[in-house]
Design a protein around this motif. Structure first.
Motif, mmCIF file in Angstrom:
data_model
loop_
_atom_site.group_PDB
_atom_site.id
_atom_site.type_symbol
_atom_site.label_atom_id
_atom_site.label_comp_id
_atom_site.label_asym_id
_atom_site.label_seq_id
_atom_site.Cartn_x
_atom_site.Cartn_y
_atom_site.Cartn_z
ATOM 1 N N ALA A 92 9.750 4.237 -7.809
ATOM 2 C CA ALA A 92 9.457 3.173 -6.809
ATOM 3 C C ALA A 92 8.649 3.648 -5.778
ATOM 4 O O ALA A 92 7.767 2.756 -5.125
ATOM 5 N N VAL A 93 8.779 4.646 -5.331
ATOM 6 C CA VAL A 93 7.838 5.172 -4.119
ATOM 7 C C VAL A 93 6.457 5.276 -4.855
ATOM 8 O O VAL A 93 5.618 4.873 -4.090
ATOM 9 N N SER A 94 6.282 5.841 -5.924
ATOM 10 C CA SER A 94 5.123 5.842 -6.513
ATOM 11 C C SER A 94 4.274 4.429 -6.747
ATOM 12 O O SER A 94 3.255 4.035 -6.581
ATOM 13 N N GLN A 95 5.221 3.432 -7.137
ATOM 14 C CA GLN A 95 4.716 2.182 -7.258
ATOM 15 C C GLN A 95 4.346 1.486 -6.003
ATOM 16 O O GLN A 95 3.479 0.703 -5.785
ATOM 17 N N ALA A 96 5.170 1.668 -4.974
ATOM 18 C CA ALA A 96 4.848 1.262 -3.463
ATOM 19 C C ALA A 96 3.441 1.870 -3.138
ATOM 20 O O ALA A 96 2.507 1.175 -2.507
ATOM 21 N N ILE A 97 3.246 2.925 -3.556
ATOM 22 C CA ILE A 97 1.895 3.510 -3.224
ATOM 23 C C ILE A 97 0.751 2.938 -3.728
ATOM 24 O O ILE A 97 -0.222 2.522 -3.111
ATOM 25 N N LYS A 98 0.803 2.917 -5.041
ATOM 26 C CA LYS A 98 -0.173 2.002 -5.780
ATOM 27 C C LYS A 98 -0.520 0.690 -5.414
ATOM 28 O O LYS A 98 -1.623 0.410 -5.347
ATOM 29 N N GLN A 99 0.774 0.145 -4.834
ATOM 30 C CA GLN A 99 0.698 -1.365 -4.558
ATOM 31 C C GLN A 99 -0.208 -1.451 -3.230
ATOM 32 O O GLN A 99 -0.922 -2.215 -3.065
ATOM 33 N N LEU A 100 0.213 -0.583 -2.298
ATOM 34 C CA LEU A 100 -0.516 -0.436 -0.975
ATOM 35 C C LEU A 100 -2.138 0.025 -1.264
ATOM 36 O O LEU A 100 -2.894 -0.711 -0.657
ATOM 37 N N GLU A 101 -2.274 0.780 -2.092
ATOM 38 C CA GLU A 101 -3.584 1.248 -2.347
ATOM 39 C C GLU A 101 -4.393 -0.027 -2.991
ATOM 40 O O GLU A 101 -5.635 -0.091 -2.647
ATOM 41 N N ASN A 102 -3.984 -0.750 -3.903
ATOM 42 C CA ASN A 102 -4.345 -1.879 -4.317
ATOM 43 C C ASN A 102 -4.859 -3.008 -3.217
ATOM 44 O O ASN A 102 -5.747 -3.608 -3.075
ATOM 45 N N GLN A 103 -3.604 -3.181 -2.511
ATOM 46 C CA GLN A 103 -3.741 -4.103 -1.429
ATOM 47 C C GLN A 103 -4.855 -3.639 -0.360
ATOM 48 O O GLN A 103 -5.553 -4.649 0.049
ATOM 49 N N LEU A 104 -5.160 -2.583 -0.153
ATOM 50 C CA LEU A 104 -6.096 -2.123 0.774
ATOM 51 C C LEU A 104 -7.483 -1.915 0.102
ATOM 52 O O LEU A 104 -8.479 -1.881 0.854
ATOM 53 N N GLY A 105 -7.418 -1.602 -1.110
ATOM 54 C CA GLY A 105 -8.633 -1.403 -1.941
ATOM 55 C C GLY A 105 -9.170 0.046 -1.583
ATOM 56 O O GLY A 105 -10.459 -0.014 -1.733
ATOM 57 N N GLY A 106 -8.437 1.032 -1.607
ATOM 58 C CA GLY A 106 -8.895 2.205 -1.767
ATOM 59 C C GLY A 106 -7.842 3.283 -1.710
ATOM 60 O O GLY A 106 -6.762 3.019 -1.971
ATOM 61 N N GLN A 107 -8.110 4.755 -1.986
ATOM 62 C CA GLN A 107 -7.399 5.742 -2.513
ATOM 63 C C GLN A 107 -6.722 6.294 -1.101
ATOM 64 O O GLN A 107 -7.663 6.445 -0.070
ATOM 65 N N LEU A 132 5.643 -4.559 5.407
ATOM 66 C CA LEU A 132 6.009 -3.368 6.253
ATOM 67 C C LEU A 132 6.745 -2.094 5.280
ATOM 68 O O LEU A 132 6.552 -1.140 5.754
ATOM 69 N N GLU A 133 7.486 -2.385 4.469
ATOM 70 C CA GLU A 133 8.108 -1.566 3.455
ATOM 71 C C GLU A 133 7.016 -0.572 2.835
ATOM 72 O O GLU A 133 7.346 0.569 2.681
ATOM 73 N N LEU A 134 6.026 -1.147 2.415
ATOM 74 C CA LEU A 134 4.986 -0.357 1.862
ATOM 75 C C LEU A 134 4.431 0.783 2.789
ATOM 76 O O LEU A 134 4.114 1.795 2.396
ATOM 77 N N TYR A 135 4.330 0.323 4.161
ATOM 78 C CA TYR A 135 3.566 1.378 5.045
ATOM 79 C C TYR A 135 4.823 2.263 5.472
ATOM 80 O O TYR A 135 4.434 3.453 5.660
ATOM 81 N N ARG A 136 6.193 2.057 5.414
ATOM 82 C CA ARG A 136 7.249 2.969 5.740
ATOM 83 C C ARG A 136 7.028 3.856 4.460
ATOM 84 O O ARG A 136 7.259 5.258 4.890
ATOM 85 N N VAL A 137 6.927 3.639 3.131
ATOM 86 C CA VAL A 137 6.866 4.452 2.198
ATOM 87 C C VAL A 137 5.546 5.355 2.441
ATOM 88 O O VAL A 137 5.636 6.522 2.160
ATOM 89 N N PHE A 138 4.494 4.824 2.644
ATOM 90 C CA PHE A 138 3.211 5.566 2.969
ATOM 91 C C PHE A 138 3.471 6.545 3.849
ATOM 92 O O PHE A 138 3.158 7.618 3.742
ATOM 93 N N TYR A 139 4.231 6.222 5.182
ATOM 94 C CA TYR A 139 4.348 6.873 6.175
ATOM 95 C C TYR A 139 5.216 8.354 5.934
ATOM 96 O O TYR A 139 5.003 9.287 6.042
#
Length: 112
Positions: free
Chosen positions: A32-47, A4-11
């Motif tokens: 940390a914000v940049s890393q969270a966005i990269k992690q979410l993008e990797n998890q979802l498989g897209g930019q 959920l924290e990755l989605y909070r950062v995304f939002y």
């Protein structure tokens, strides 16, 4: 597993349009914000974002597609937390009193 924290950062990044502003709002570092966005993008498989000289913009095919869903989900979590706090602090419920008629009429009715 959903983080959920990755989605909070995304939002927050999408709302602020900047990694730095999002980091300030979330009280975490910009890396940390940049890393969270990269992690979410990797998890979802897209930019999810296009990085521009002005900041961060949601991509048409990824970011804009999920932003409204993430916003709704986070609002539901906030609503659930508020409701829980409300219920925890309220004194509501059902009280059942069993007593004979004479006790009810003579003693309990004035107090109820």
């Amino acid at each position: 597993m959903v983080n959920l924290e990755l989605y909070r950062v995304f939002y927050t990044v999408a709302k602020c349009g900047s990694l730095t502003k999002a980091a300030e709002e979330l009280y975490i570092s910009q890396p940390a914000v940049s890393q969270a966005i990269k992690q979410l993008e990797n998890q979802l498989g897209g930019q999810l974002f296009i990085r521009t000289h002005k900041g961060m913009e949601l991509t048409e095919t990824g970011g804009k597609q999920i932003f409204s869903y993430v916003e709704k989900a986070l609002n539901l979590f906030d609503e659930a937390e508020s409701k829980y706090s409300e219920l925890k602090e309220s004194t509501t419920g059902v009280v059942r009193i069993c007593a004979p008629d004479t006790v009810s009429k003579n003693f309990l009715i004035p107090y109820i």
